[in-house]
Design an enzyme around this catalytic site. Structure first.
Site, PDB file in Angstrom:
ATOM      1  N   MET A   4       0.840  -1.201   0.000  1.00  0.00           N
ATOM      2  CA  MET A   4       0.000   0.000   0.000  1.00  0.00           C
ATOM      3  C   MET A   4       0.878   1.256   0.000  1.00  0.00           C
ATOM      4  O   MET A   4       0.420   2.349   0.346  1.00  0.00           O
ATOM      5  CB  MET A   4      -0.946  -0.007   1.195  1.00  0.00           C
ATOM      6  CG  MET A   4      -1.913  -1.193   1.149  1.00  0.00           C
ATOM      7  SD  MET A   4      -3.429  -0.923   2.049  1.00  0.00           S
ATOM      8  CE  MET A   4      -2.825  -0.699   3.708  1.00  0.00           C
ATOM      9  N   HIS A  46       9.219  -3.446   3.250  1.00  0.00           N
ATOM     10  CA  HIS A  46       8.843  -3.721   1.857  1.00  0.00           C
ATOM     11  C   HIS A  46      10.080  -4.110   1.038  1.00  0.00           C
ATOM     12  O   HIS A  46      10.039  -5.034   0.224  1.00  0.00           O
ATOM     13  CB  HIS A  46       8.199  -2.483   1.226  1.00  0.00           C
ATOM     14  CG  HIS A  46       6.950  -2.005   1.912  1.00  0.00           C
ATOM     15  ND1 HIS A  46       6.869  -0.791   2.559  1.00  0.00           N
ATOM     16  CD2 HIS A  46       5.726  -2.566   2.048  1.00  0.00           C
ATOM     17  CE1 HIS A  46       5.662  -0.620   3.058  1.00  0.00           C
ATOM     18  NE2 HIS A  46       4.939  -1.689   2.766  1.00  0.00           N
TER      19      HIS A  46
HETATM   20  P1  AMP Z   1       1.548  -2.775   3.496  1.00  0.00           P
HETATM   21  O1  AMP Z   1       2.101  -1.778   2.519  1.00  0.00           O
HETATM   22  O2  AMP Z   1       1.638  -2.329   4.918  1.00  0.00           O
HETATM   23  O3  AMP Z   1       0.205  -3.301   3.093  1.00  0.00           O
HETATM   24  O4  AMP Z   1       2.516  -4.013   3.411  1.00  0.00           O
HETATM   25  C1  AMP Z   1       2.827  -4.639   2.192  1.00  0.00           C
HETATM   26  C2  AMP Z   1       3.574  -5.916   2.484  1.00  0.00           C
HETATM   27  O5  AMP Z   1       4.761  -5.617   3.198  1.00  0.00           O
HETATM   28  C3  AMP Z   1       2.764  -6.875   3.352  1.00  0.00           C
HETATM   29  O6  AMP Z   1       2.986  -8.205   2.914  1.00  0.00           O
HETATM   30  C4  AMP Z   1       3.352  -6.640   4.720  1.00  0.00           C
HETATM   31  O7  AMP Z   1       3.242  -7.744   5.585  1.00  0.00           O
HETATM   32  C5  AMP Z   1       4.804  -6.383   4.382  1.00  0.00           C
HETATM   33  N1  AMP Z   1       5.437  -5.642   5.471  1.00  0.00           N
HETATM   34  C6  AMP Z   1       5.035  -4.456   5.990  1.00  0.00           C
HETATM   35  N2  AMP Z   1       5.834  -4.118   7.042  1.00  0.00           N
HETATM   36  C7  AMP Z   1       6.731  -5.124   7.176  1.00  0.00           C
HETATM   37  C8  AMP Z   1       7.806  -5.373   8.091  1.00  0.00           C
HETATM   38  N3  AMP Z   1       8.107  -4.537   9.071  1.00  0.00           N
HETATM   39  N4  AMP Z   1       8.509  -6.519   7.951  1.00  0.00           N
HETATM   40  C9  AMP Z   1       8.201  -7.399   6.965  1.00  0.00           C
HETATM   41  N5  AMP Z   1       7.209  -7.214   6.072  1.00  0.00           N
HETATM   42  C10 AMP Z   1       6.480  -6.097   6.172  1.00  0.00           C
END
Ligand code: AMP
Length: 283
Positions: free
Chosen positions: A30, A37
């Site tokens: 997102m 990421h």
């Molecule tokens: P988001 O943009 O928050 O929807 O996250 C996109 C992807 O990145 C999802 O698969 C999340 O689980 C992963 N993600 C976000 N933060 C972290 C983190 N601190 N460590 C590992 N993966 C992450």
């Protein structure tokens, strides 16, 4: 690095990659990209995949319009991070392209059943159906061999694995470990909204997980420690639990072996999640 927003172009590009023999990886995000990421991108690059990273703030998975409005949107930063981390194609579909009937969802949606009603799903009704629907659509547009998700959103990862299994989707779901700041705070796009003081309080989440991991005893003891640690720091507890790492069903005190501790809390109006593995029923 290629940048695409049109869905037909997206599909055509992914088709071409596949026909040329490339292994296509999808990293759905997102935006407001950070090292969490980037770790997903690196994991894909390490396996030699061609990486398509999508940025789409899916409004249908937000139950709180304030949270949606405040969700950080940083397109220039995202472009720079994607470029620097070796993303091959950045995909940024528009809201109208993804959900032509918005604010209504598409007529067809994916429903994930009881797993989607636990934890995050209990506090955000409909959240995981919306996640499953958008992820299925991203998969359909990309046709990836592999898709990379973070363990940071542990329940989301379990939901995506279930969707892939139940609908026999031809994609390998790769889960990547939680990336943390040096002080232990799990990286999250929402951390940007915390003040310095809020950030210190937010450290209670990772501290709770470490305490629960280092303690001995049954699941109920660990659960109590998780809650106590959040409450000590005035974190508004969303939920804490110690669960089976696959089914996410709460462990009873007779359980022994590897489990997963889940914590969610609110600090300064910001919803924070974290989780970690631990062993219950002795060490
Ligand atoms: P988001 O943009 O928050 O929807 O996250 C996109 C992807 O990145 C999802 O698969 C999340 O689980 C992963 N993600 C976000 N933060 C972290 C983190 N601190 N460590 C590992 N993966 C992450």
């Amino acid at each position: 690095m290629l940048k695409i927003s049109d869905l037909d172009e997206w599909r055509t590009y992914a088709n071409q990659l596949r026909s040329s023999g490339a292994t296509v990886a999808l990293v759905p995000t997102m935006g407001a990209l950070h090292e969490g990421h980037v770790a997903l991108v690196r994991a894909a690059k390490d396996r030699g995949d061609v990486v398509m990273l999508s940025v789409f703030v899916n409004p249908l998975q937000f139950d709180d319009s304030g949270d949606l409005e405040r969700y950080p949107r940083t397109p220039e930063h995202d472009l720079a991070v994607a470029l620097a981390s070796g993303v091959d194609c950045l995909v940024e579909p528009s809201l109208g392209a993804m959900w032509p009937r918005y604010p209504a969802p598409t007529s067809t949606t994916v429903s994930v059943g009881p797993l989607g009603a636990l934890f995050e799903g209990a506090q955000r009704p409909g959240h995981f159906d919306a996640v499953a629907t958008v992820v299925t659509k991203l998969f359909a547009l990309t046709g990836p061999s592999r898709a990379y998700f973070g363990e940071k959103d542990y329940q989301q990862l379990a939901v995506v694995r279930q969707v892939v299994r139940d609908l026999a989707l031809d994609v390998e779901v790769v889960g990547c470990a939680v990336v943390r700041d040096d002080d232990g705070l799990a990286l999250s796009s929402r951390n940007r909204r915390l003040s310095g003081e809020g950030r210190s309080r937010a450290l209670a989440l990772s501290r709770a997980l470490t305490r629960a991991r280092d303690a001995t005893g049954p699941a109920s003891t660990r659960r109590a420690l998780l809650r106590e640690t959040l409450e000590e720091s005035d974190v508004e507890v969303g939920y804490v639990d110690v669960v089976d790492p696959v089914t996410l069903l709460p462990c009873d005190d007779g359980a022994s072996g590897v489990a997963r501790a889940l914590v969610a809390g609110v600090v300064e109006g910001v919803r924070l999640l974290d989780n970690a593995p631990l062993t219950v029923g002795g060490r």
